[in-house]
Design an enzyme around this catalytic site. Sequence first.
Site, PDB file in Angstrom:
ATOM      1  N   LYS A  64       0.848  -1.204   0.000  1.00  0.00           N
ATOM      2  CA  LYS A  64       0.000   0.000   0.000  1.00  0.00           C
ATOM      3  C   LYS A  64       0.882   1.253   0.000  1.00  0.00           C
ATOM      4  CE  LYS A  64      -3.674  -2.596   2.105  1.00  0.00           C
ATOM      5  NZ  LYS A  64      -4.263  -3.152   3.323  1.00  0.00           N
ATOM      6  N   GLN A 110      -4.798  -2.328   9.613  1.00  0.00           N
ATOM      7  CA  GLN A 110      -4.611  -3.610   8.925  1.00  0.00           C
ATOM      8  C   GLN A 110      -5.147  -4.771   9.779  1.00  0.00           C
ATOM      9  OE1 GLN A 110      -3.348  -4.110   5.690  1.00  0.00           O
ATOM     10  NE2 GLN A 110      -4.041  -6.208   6.036  1.00  0.00           N
ATOM     11  N   ASP A 156     -10.974   1.807   3.999  1.00  0.00           N
ATOM     12  CA  ASP A 156     -11.258   0.372   3.800  1.00  0.00           C
ATOM     13  C   ASP A 156     -12.750   0.152   3.572  1.00  0.00           C
ATOM     14  OD1 ASP A 156      -9.188  -1.430   3.639  1.00  0.00           O
ATOM     15  OD2 ASP A 156      -8.894  -1.588   5.803  1.00  0.00           O
TER      16      ASP A 156
END
Length: 295
Positions: A52, A96, A119
């Site tokens: 990312k 994460q 997200d």
Amino acid sequence: MILLDGKELAGKIKLEIAKEVAAMIDNGERVPHLAAVLVGEDPASQTYVASKEKNSKEVGITSSIYRYPESISERELLEVVDFLNLDNEIDGFIVQLPLPKHIDEQKIIERINPIKDIDGFHPVNLGRMMLGLPSLLPATPLGIMTLLERYQVETAGKHCVVLGRSHIVGTPVSILLSRKASPGNCTVTLCHSFTRDIPKITREADILIVAMGRQHFVTADMVKKGAVVVDVGMHRISDESKKSGFRLTGDVDFDKVAGKCSYITPVPGGVGPMTIVSLLQNTLKASKLTHPQTP
Ligand code: NAP
């Protein structure tokens, strides 16, 4: 058979994002900033977060990683989220997953400010998605929809079968494909571990989305001729011939299934790169929500 080449498409979209970021800089606007919170030493999580960061830098988006040990408490992690919610320099961030067992993931997700939730896992974003309202969409489902859209795969009136009902992939993609939109307007069947006779159902699918986490679950006899197959599954198999010591494979037995399909995604190089690029698209979107330009 046409390969739904996520790697190639993600490259094109990255160029589009890079142009947009460059234009923002030319207009004197601030550079979007993505942050990732990484807890512990899980190798897969480290790889995802590093990727990312690399991809953000390639398009000119600023990126930061906040690393914490496995021992961080839930209260401390909630404080990190509060800090990032308030930090005006950060447009969007991800925590994460998975998190260590002593931390309630849902509690952490619900603490994220929905306009910074790149997200797209916050209940506000998922609820708005369900209602067809503007929102930050979950990255993997968004990547799948973009892949179908850019390859001009007809979805209206098609029977779409989704294998797997997780909150991050199966359920949201089933909602997006059933929405009154384009791509969308599918008749969707969502299968899970209680579904009876999955092969009978998949053989009726015009579009088959597989997100189960079961290596090579989908075999050639389960697929209708001419079907569109999207494989979300990702499995590391040890492979001495590779520098990394492993190779990736999916939930679909690609070599046997591909010949029957009109379109199919490879693994790697299909949904994976589209997920990353969707996160970058969400960061741009979040930067417009967190820092709206005055007219
Ligand atoms: P998950 O949370 O484990 O969910 C798996 C789903 O599949 C569940 O709904 C489960 O049913 C169902 N399932 C599992 N085994 C089954 C079986 N034998 N028969 C019927 N249904 C079954 O998985 P996920 O997070 O959605 O991830 C799925 C896969 O996609 C994994 O391989 C993951 O690594 C990969 N993934 C890839 C990306 C990417 O960017 N490429 C992103 C996310 C995930 P129940 O609900 O009944 O338990």
